[in-house]
Structures are given as structure tokens and as C-alpha cells.
Design a protein around this motif. Structure first.
Motif, PDB file in Angstrom:
ATOM      1  N   ALA A  27       0.624  -1.403   0.114  1.00  0.00           N
ATOM      2  CA  ALA A  27       0.296  -0.260  -0.226  1.00  0.00           C
ATOM      3  C   ALA A  27       1.015   1.497  -0.026  1.00  0.00           C
ATOM      4  O   ALA A  27       0.550   2.135  -0.557  1.00  0.00           O
ATOM      5  CB  ALA A  27      -1.148  -0.090   1.230  1.00  0.00           C
ATOM      6  N   LEU A  28       2.202   1.257   0.736  1.00  0.00           N
ATOM      7  CA  LEU A  28       2.908   2.505   0.802  1.00  0.00           C
ATOM      8  C   LEU A  28       3.601   2.462  -0.712  1.00  0.00           C
ATOM      9  O   LEU A  28       3.778   3.688  -1.208  1.00  0.00           O
ATOM     10  CB  LEU A  28       3.946   2.111   1.774  1.00  0.00           C
ATOM     11  CG  LEU A  28       4.805   3.289   2.113  1.00  0.00           C
ATOM     12  CD1 LEU A  28       3.957   4.556   2.755  1.00  0.00           C
ATOM     13  CD2 LEU A  28       5.918   2.990   3.226  1.00  0.00           C
ATOM     14  N   ALA A  29       3.649   1.589  -1.015  1.00  0.00           N
ATOM     15  CA  ALA A  29       4.452   1.625  -2.693  1.00  0.00           C
ATOM     16  C   ALA A  29       3.287   1.998  -3.605  1.00  0.00           C
ATOM     17  O   ALA A  29       3.758   3.012  -4.491  1.00  0.00           O
ATOM     18  CB  ALA A  29       4.881   0.184  -3.068  1.00  0.00           C
ATOM     19  N   ALA A  30       1.975   1.785  -3.629  1.00  0.00           N
ATOM     20  CA  ALA A  30       0.962   2.185  -4.332  1.00  0.00           C
ATOM     21  C   ALA A  30       0.986   3.932  -4.285  1.00  0.00           C
ATOM     22  O   ALA A  30       0.791   4.668  -4.925  1.00  0.00           O
ATOM     23  CB  ALA A  30      -0.189   1.656  -4.094  1.00  0.00           C
ATOM     24  N   LEU A  31       1.229   4.254  -2.769  1.00  0.00           N
ATOM     25  CA  LEU A  31       1.067   5.573  -2.436  1.00  0.00           C
ATOM     26  C   LEU A  31       1.918   6.366  -3.097  1.00  0.00           C
ATOM     27  O   LEU A  31       1.995   7.331  -3.774  1.00  0.00           O
ATOM     28  CB  LEU A  31       0.972   5.760  -0.787  1.00  0.00           C
ATOM     29  CG  LEU A  31       1.013   7.007  -0.353  1.00  0.00           C
ATOM     30  CD1 LEU A  31      -0.228   8.031  -0.562  1.00  0.00           C
ATOM     31  CD2 LEU A  31       1.536   7.194   1.151  1.00  0.00           C
ATOM     32  N   LEU A  32       3.335   5.943  -3.090  1.00  0.00           N
ATOM     33  CA  LEU A  32       4.436   6.691  -3.401  1.00  0.00           C
ATOM     34  C   LEU A  32       4.533   6.707  -5.090  1.00  0.00           C
ATOM     35  O   LEU A  32       4.741   7.658  -5.690  1.00  0.00           O
ATOM     36  CB  LEU A  32       5.745   5.878  -3.288  1.00  0.00           C
ATOM     37  CG  LEU A  32       6.228   6.083  -1.699  1.00  0.00           C
ATOM     38  CD1 LEU A  32       7.271   5.201  -1.383  1.00  0.00           C
ATOM     39  CD2 LEU A  32       6.185   7.513  -1.163  1.00  0.00           C
ATOM     40  N   THR A  33       3.807   5.833  -5.762  1.00  0.00           N
ATOM     41  CA  THR A  33       3.686   5.571  -7.079  1.00  0.00           C
ATOM     42  C   THR A  33       2.621   6.661  -7.664  1.00  0.00           C
ATOM     43  O   THR A  33       2.895   7.273  -8.427  1.00  0.00           O
ATOM     44  CB  THR A  33       3.103   4.363  -7.707  1.00  0.00           C
ATOM     45  OG1 THR A  33       4.151   3.030  -7.202  1.00  0.00           O
ATOM     46  CG2 THR A  33       3.165   4.060  -9.228  1.00  0.00           C
TER      47      THR A  33
END
Length: 169
Positions: A27-33
Motif C-alpha cells: 500500500a505504501l508503494a502504491a501511495l508513492l507511485t
């Protein structure tokens, strides 16, 4: 289904910390993307969503520990039976008010009748699988010796009429 039994409680699905961290990382990777390509979308929607997800998991971990919320617990002189899909939450009854517990119904759909000292009762119909119902019944027999009776499954007509066993011992 993984279950953990302690002397005072039975936990159906313990919190898997590694799995939670992996999900939080994704979820954090999706947020950063999203922050790179659509910053307004990430800040307005995804960030509060991830923050609420993390806060809920942290609160559950602090409240119940690594084992998670108990399915059934006999601690602090109180019997607690969880109703996972019920908006009212679990049922807690002090042991000094509890006369006895009657477990009845089919193995896949058990009903727990908690009879008070005065003769009134409350029925708990948790949405669990057959394995968990069996483990909970065994746990209650061990945790409350002499107070738990397991009745035979009802006939079809009795279940249609919503008849239950007698509450008197």
C-alpha cells in the motif's frame, strides 16, 4: 484456519505481523507511485486510507496482542464470545451471573445459549466454521467445568420453529 489456545482464551485468526507488514508495504508503494504521477489523488485519498489501515492494525495489536481478538475468552471473571460479523460485537457476561451454557444446533451452525442465574438467557449465533465451533465447545467444557452442556442437533421441524433446548438444568 490457524487457532491458538491459551489457558483463558481461544484465538481463531492470530494477527500475522509479517503479512500485515507486506500488505502495508504494498500500500505504501502504491501511495508513492501515485504521489509521483497524481500527487493530489495520493494525498487526498490514499494517504488517509493507508493511515487508517495502519492505525486500526496498530490499535488491534496493542489491545489484543499478537494473537488477535479472541473467539472465546474466560478471563477477569467474565465469559466473552465474539460475534465477528455482527455490528453489536461480542457478548460478555460475568461468571457470577452465569448459571450454565447450553450448546446446541448442528456442528456447522452451533448456537450458544448463555443462561443467567435468574433464568433469562441470551443466544449467541457466531458465524464460524465447523472446526472453530468444535474447538470453542471443547474450550468451554474445559474452562467452565460443570456449567456447559452440549445438546444433540435439533430436528428439522424444531429448527424451523426456532425451538431451543430447555434452559433448566
Amino acid at each position: 484456519m490457524k487457532m491458538i489456545e491459551t489457558p483463558t482464551s481461544l484465538h481463531a485468526q492470530p494477527i500475522d505481523v509479517q503479512l500485515e507488514l507486506i500488505g502495508f508495504g504494498i500500500a505504501l508503494a502504491a501511495l508513492l507511485t501515485m504521489a509521483v504521477y497524481r500527487p493530489q489523488f495520493a494525498l487526498i485519498i490514499l494517504f488517509p486510507l493507508i493511515l487508517s489501515f495502519a492505525w486500526r492494525r496498530y490499535r488491534d495489536y496493542k489491545r489484543y496482542g499478537a494473537n488477535g481478538k479472541p473467539a472465546v475468552s474466560v478471563s477477569n471473571q467474565t465469559l466473552y464470545i465474539d460475534r465477528p460479523n455482527d455490528s453489536r460485537g461480542g457478548v460478555a457476561i460475568p461468571l457470577e451471573q452465569l448459571s450454565h451454557v447450553i450448546v446446541y444446533g448442528s456442528r456447522a451452525r452451533r448456537i450458544y445459549r448463555l443462561v443467567n442465574v435468574g433464568g433469562t438467557f441470551e443466544e449467541v449465533k457466531p458465524d464460524w466454521n465447523e472446526t472453530l465451533h468444535g474447538k470453542v465447545s471443547d474450550f468451554l467444557v474445559r474452562a467452565l467445568p460443570g456449567k456447559v452442556s452440549i445438546e444433540e442437533p435439533q430436528t428439522l421441524m424444531a429448527s424451523i420453529r426456532a425451538d431451543g433446548p430447555e434452559t433448566e438444568v
